[in-house]
Design an enzyme around this catalytic site. Sequence first.
Site, PDB file in Angstrom:
ATOM      1  N   ASP A  34       0.842  -1.196   0.000  1.00 49.76           N
ATOM      2  CA  ASP A  34       0.000   0.000   0.000  1.00 49.76           C
ATOM      3  C   ASP A  34       0.873   1.241   0.000  1.00 49.76           C
ATOM      4  O   ASP A  34       1.753   1.402   0.863  1.00 49.76           O
ATOM      5  CB  ASP A  34      -0.896   0.024   1.241  1.00 49.76           C
ATOM      6  CG  ASP A  34      -2.017  -0.991   1.157  1.00 49.76           C
ATOM      7  OD1 ASP A  34      -2.783  -0.956   0.182  1.00 49.76           O
ATOM      8  OD2 ASP A  34      -2.129  -1.830   2.072  1.00 49.76           O
ATOM      9  N   GLY A 145      -7.376  -2.826  10.185  1.00 50.92           N
ATOM     10  CA  GLY A 145      -8.127  -3.199  11.375  1.00 50.92           C
ATOM     11  C   GLY A 145      -9.543  -2.674  11.452  1.00 50.92           C
ATOM     12  O   GLY A 145     -10.165  -2.712  12.506  1.00 50.92           O
ATOM     13  N   ASP A 175      -9.902  -6.474  -0.410  1.00 54.46           N
ATOM     14  CA  ASP A 175      -8.986  -5.798   0.506  1.00 54.46           C
ATOM     15  C   ASP A 175      -9.777  -5.244   1.684  1.00 54.46           C
ATOM     16  O   ASP A 175     -10.607  -4.358   1.509  1.00 54.46           O
ATOM     17  CB  ASP A 175      -8.274  -4.663  -0.235  1.00 54.46           C
ATOM     18  CG  ASP A 175      -7.149  -4.043   0.578  1.00 54.46           C
ATOM     19  OD1 ASP A 175      -6.993  -4.390   1.760  1.00 54.46           O
ATOM     20  OD2 ASP A 175      -6.424  -3.204   0.016  1.00 54.46           O
TER      21      ASP A 175
END
Length: 229
Positions: A34, A145, A175
């Site tokens: 990322d 998270g 994702d």
Amino acid sequence: MRYYISPSLMCMDMMQLSDQLNFLNSKADRLHVDVMDGHYVKNLALSTSFVAQIRPWTTLPVDVHLMVEEPMAFIPALLDAGADAISVHPETISREAFRVINTVRQAGKQGGMGLNPATPLETLSHYLHLLDKVTIMTVDPGYAGQPFIPEMLEKIARLQQLKQQRGLSFLIEVDGSCNRQTYRKLLEAGAQVLILGSSGLFRPDVPLAQAWDTLIQDLDEASHSPAHA
């Protein structure tokens, strides 16, 4: 159905980068990197230089997810750094979509598009046939998270239907919050590439090798469940 595992390197323990990368080299299907600019999403993650640094130490495909406002400011450097695939977001390339996609494809690399939860599939209609991968974000982008957004299961299923109707071959990637609570539903909906982060693989209280064994067991159960068979 064959699925692919793509660990999200922003979630790994950077103090154990070498050891964890060596472990993943013999296990994972690809590596997810990322890159964030602090503007498109309010966070900073990995960088072009990170791709260049890990490139000599892995033979796995390095798959870069660009969460940035100006993708073309990053793409040439990422190509030079050794990225094998680059995904961008349609909101950031609306004035030069084909130029961006063709820049990646002409370099011999895979091009992909990431869709935020609120971004409709129709956004990709005119260039879906040019993509190697479509990433459905099942959380709002920017931070690891976050809780799973269940409405995205229908979006994945619709993308799978669209892929079949148009006879296309792009991979469907997911994702966000891929873990034992969501594996079965994601695979049933049509997900092929699972990006594993803080909830599915990288946990500070569990050694990576142990977490990997648990991951494979959970995925095996999910992929062979009666509902998925």
